[in-house]
Write an enzyme that holds these catalytic residues in place. Structure first.
Site, mmCIF file in Angstrom:
data_model
loop_
_atom_site.group_PDB
_atom_site.id
_atom_site.type_symbol
_atom_site.label_atom_id
_atom_site.label_comp_id
_atom_site.label_asym_id
_atom_site.label_seq_id
_atom_site.Cartn_x
_atom_site.Cartn_y
_atom_site.Cartn_z
ATOM 1 N N ARG A 5 0.822 -1.174 -0.040
ATOM 2 C CA ARG A 5 -0.018 0.114 0.111
ATOM 3 C C ARG A 5 0.762 1.261 -0.003
ATOM 4 O O ARG A 5 0.460 2.231 -0.495
ATOM 5 C CB ARG A 5 -0.967 -0.102 1.180
ATOM 6 C CG ARG A 5 -2.026 -1.278 1.429
ATOM 7 C CD ARG A 5 -3.173 -0.812 0.843
ATOM 8 N NE ARG A 5 -4.092 -1.897 1.282
ATOM 9 C CZ ARG A 5 -5.102 -1.731 2.021
ATOM 10 N NH1 ARG A 5 -5.002 -0.834 2.863
ATOM 11 N NH2 ARG A 5 -6.061 -2.638 2.380
ATOM 12 N N ASP A 30 -15.457 9.955 7.179
ATOM 13 C CA ASP A 30 -14.559 9.008 6.978
ATOM 14 C C ASP A 30 -13.255 9.991 7.148
ATOM 15 O O ASP A 30 -13.003 10.921 7.208
ATOM 16 C CB ASP A 30 -14.483 8.332 5.713
ATOM 17 C CG ASP A 30 -13.828 7.062 5.590
ATOM 18 O OD1 ASP A 30 -14.735 6.103 5.413
ATOM 19 O OD2 ASP A 30 -12.728 6.966 5.779
HETATM 20 C C1 LIG Z 1 -14.536 -1.411 5.130
HETATM 21 S S1 LIG Z 1 -14.982 0.322 5.086
HETATM 22 C C2 LIG Z 1 -16.479 0.106 5.872
HETATM 23 C C3 LIG Z 1 -17.567 1.092 4.963
HETATM 24 C C4 LIG Z 1 -19.096 0.951 5.292
HETATM 25 N N1 LIG Z 1 -19.298 1.479 6.726
HETATM 26 C C5 LIG Z 1 -19.497 -0.536 5.088
HETATM 27 O O1 LIG Z 1 -19.589 -0.975 6.090
HETATM 28 O O2 LIG Z 1 -19.783 -0.835 3.929
HETATM 29 C C6 LIG Z 1 -14.021 0.916 6.529
HETATM 30 C C7 LIG Z 1 -13.760 2.626 6.557
HETATM 31 O O3 LIG Z 1 -13.433 3.026 7.634
HETATM 32 C C8 LIG Z 1 -12.629 4.240 7.612
HETATM 33 N N2 LIG Z 1 -11.915 4.299 8.692
HETATM 34 C C9 LIG Z 1 -10.705 3.451 9.327
HETATM 35 N N3 LIG Z 1 -10.156 4.193 10.226
HETATM 36 C C10 LIG Z 1 -11.031 5.309 10.476
HETATM 37 C C11 LIG Z 1 -11.068 6.197 11.471
HETATM 38 N N4 LIG Z 1 -10.118 6.339 12.502
HETATM 39 N N5 LIG Z 1 -12.122 7.021 11.508
HETATM 40 C C12 LIG Z 1 -13.053 7.266 10.607
HETATM 41 N N6 LIG Z 1 -12.961 6.289 9.521
HETATM 42 C C13 LIG Z 1 -12.003 5.336 9.542
HETATM 43 C C14 LIG Z 1 -11.901 3.676 6.133
HETATM 44 O O4 LIG Z 1 -11.267 4.870 5.628
HETATM 45 C C15 LIG Z 1 -12.707 2.946 5.504
HETATM 46 O O5 LIG Z 1 -13.472 3.726 4.567
#
Ligand SMILES: C[S@@+](CC[C@H](N)C(=O)[O-])C[C@H]1O[C@@H](n2cnc3c(N)ncnc32)[C@H](O)[C@@H]1O
Length: 275
Positions: free
Chosen positions: A41, A144
């Site tokens: 990444r 996000d």
């Molecule tokens: C696997 S996706 C989930 C998307 C959606 N909630 C779903 O369930 O389909 C996880 C998301 O969490 C976000 N994320 C990770 N760490 C985070 C943080 N500390 N604060 C906010 N978002 C975060 C990532 O950027 C990513 O877009």
């Protein structure tokens, strides 16, 4: 020890630094098994800086907490998999909850790890279809930590395959089909996207912006990236931003019952604010 078949030098100590940095910055807890992923990444970022060694790249970040590369570093390490109407049972519960909501009060929904926006748009479609216009209004916040995915979310433009599982009525009601150069793409209609505010929010940050209080919160498939301590702190704060009896939706592999008593289960990976 440098790994030979890679063009960049990435040592075990470099991985430990990446792990510390992404944990402190985003709460993301990478296991030892994620070393290859971290290389894959971040390699592009290291090359973009014109460096051959991860250590130099990491030194640049460490030397300046306000360096713009920090955002690219975090964006590279997030996992953004999502889909429209993922775990459809949550949207059925949302519709039921919204139906019971008092007239005259705005119903507020927060998609707290919104990724590319499909979750927030699915919630907006559900609400738009549940009560006729004028009966009760709703608004959504989609946040996000990753600024790249937020751009896609705010644009509301998707490849047609992403909506293959939606029915024709929903597609007609909420999407515009692209023509000419946009053939094969769809765009969310402005009447739906105007109900959603997009913005960056780091769930693991010490302070959150003033976002108000919500009737339903989607915080799905993000808790899995945090350790128990971070999960507990985030859940406590989520509860403070929720109305009494508000709903919290989590991902299918996220169970919070041993972590907090701020929520009580009320369905498959769904919780109600306790008390
Ligand atoms: C696997 S996706 C989930 C998307 C959606 N909630 C779903 O369930 O389909 C996880 C998301 O969490 C976000 N994320 C990770 N760490 C985070 C943080 N500390 N604060 C906010 N978002 C975060 C990532 O950027 C990513 O877009």
């Amino acid at each position: 020890m440098p790994i030979d078949d890679r063009d960049l030098t990435f040592t075990a100590a470099d991985f430990r630094r990446v792990r510390d940095m992404v944990y402190r910055h985003a709460g993301i807890a990478l296991s030892d098994a994620k070393s290859d992923m971290a290389y894959a990444r971040l390699a592009r970022r290291v090359r973009a800086m014109g460096e051959k060694r991860f250590s130099v790249y990491l030194d640049v970040l460490s030397a300046d907490p306000a360096h713009p590369e920090w955002q690219a570093f975090v964006n590279a390490l997030t996992t953004n998999l999502t889909a429209f109407f993922r775990e459809p049972h949550h949207f059925e519960m949302l519709a039921q909850h919204y139906r019971m909501h008092a007239d005259g009060q705005i119903y507020r929904v927060w998609s707290a790890a919104a990724s590319t926006g499909e979750e927030a748009y699915s919630a907006a479609m559900t609400l738009a279809e549940t009560r006729s216009a004028g009966w009760c209004r709703f608004e959504l916040l989609a946040t996000d930590i990753d600024t790249n995915v937020l751009k896609t979310a705010a644009a509301g433009v998707y490849h047609e395959e992403r909506i293959a599982l939606l029915n024709e009525r929903q597609i007609k009601a909420h999407f515009l089909r692209g023509k000419g150069g946009n053939e094969g793409k769809v765009r969310i209609k402005p009447e739906l996207s105007s109900a959603i505010r997009f913005g960056q929010l780091n769930l693991a940050a010490e302070r959150w912006p003033d976002i108000g209080v919500f009737d339903a919160v989607f915080c799905r498939n993000v808790m899995i990236y945090f350790d128990g301590q971070t999960q507990r702190a985030i859940l406590q704060r989520l509860a403070e931003h929720m109305q009494p009896h508000a709903l919290l939706f989590l991902g299918h592999s996220e169970n919070i019952q041993l972590i907090t008593d701020a929520f009580t289960p009320c369905g498959r990976t769904a919780y109600r604010k306790a008390g």
